[in-house]
Design a protein around this motif. Structure first.
Motif, PDB file in Angstrom:
ATOM      1  N   ALA A  52       0.830  -1.211   0.000  1.00 14.69           N
ATOM      2  CA  ALA A  52       0.000   0.000   0.000  1.00 14.69           C
ATOM      3  C   ALA A  52       0.863   1.259   0.000  1.00 14.69           C
ATOM      4  O   ALA A  52       0.517   2.260  -0.635  1.00 14.69           O
ATOM      5  N   SER A  55       2.063   1.955  -3.457  1.00 14.26           N
ATOM      6  CA  SER A  55       0.967   2.580  -4.201  1.00 14.26           C
ATOM      7  C   SER A  55       0.861   4.065  -3.891  1.00 14.26           C
ATOM      8  O   SER A  55       0.669   4.890  -4.793  1.00 14.26           O
ATOM      9  N   LYS A  56       0.996   4.415  -2.625  1.00 14.97           N
ATOM     10  CA  LYS A  56       0.929   5.831  -2.233  1.00 14.97           C
ATOM     11  C   LYS A  56       2.062   6.634  -2.846  1.00 14.97           C
ATOM     12  O   LYS A  56       1.877   7.781  -3.256  1.00 14.97           O
ATOM     13  N   PHE A 106      -3.526  -3.103  -4.341  1.00 16.31           N
ATOM     14  CA  PHE A 106      -2.998  -2.813  -3.012  1.00 16.31           C
ATOM     15  C   PHE A 106      -3.708  -1.644  -2.349  1.00 16.31           C
ATOM     16  O   PHE A 106      -3.796  -1.592  -1.129  1.00 16.31           O
ATOM     17  N   GLU A 107      -4.196  -0.705  -3.168  1.00 16.74           N
ATOM     18  CA  GLU A 107      -4.784   0.508  -2.596  1.00 16.74           C
ATOM     19  C   GLU A 107      -5.890   1.028  -3.517  1.00 16.74           C
ATOM     20  O   GLU A 107      -5.614   1.463  -4.636  1.00 16.74           O
TER      21      GLU A 107
END
Length: 135
Positions: A52, A55-56, A106-107
């Motif tokens: 995650a 992804s951010k 993931f996000e």
């Protein structure tokens, strides 16, 4: 005669409808792995990033190496307050597609803001784009 091709992208239902003789058979698996270049990073040290969090980073929500979310899972590192600069392909590709599909899984916010297609659209402004991949 057998025609052979390879792709990282999966065929869609419309591909199969347009070309009824077309078949896809998995023959190998490949990995797409983000790499980093962080000055002062010593051999043997591990940088930990959750899926995650990656992804951010790729949607521009985490922009510096000393972001609290990165620091919290890497207390053993002295991370600089340098900006994270992403390098991505400027053209669409199957590799881009499978990486963006993973980041989207993931996000959910990555899926909403950037998407999972093979196009070269990336959200953040801290992205360096380069055309093609020589192999």
């Amino acid at each position: 005669t057998l025609d052979w091709a390879a792709s990282d992208s999966l065929l869609t239902e419309s591909d199969y409808a347009a070309y009824p003789d077309l078949r896809m058979f998995p023959t190998m698996a490949g990995a797409v792995v983000p790499i980093f270049n962080l000055p002062g990073f010593r051999e043997g040290e591990d940088l930990l990033l959750t899926p995650a969090l990656v992804s951010k980073v790729f949607r521009g929500a985490v922009t510096h190496w000393d972001d609290p979310e990165i620091v919290s899972i890497n207390p053993h590192l002295a991370l600089p307050s340098a900006r994270i600069v992403l390098c991505v392909r400027a053209d669409g590709s199957g590799t881009t597609e499978i990486f963006k599909k993973a980041l989207s899984a993931f996000e959910p916010e990555f899926a909403e803001r950037v998407g999972a297609s093979s196009n070269a659209k990336w959200g953040p402004t801290n992205v360096t784009r380069r055309r093609l991949n020589s192999g």
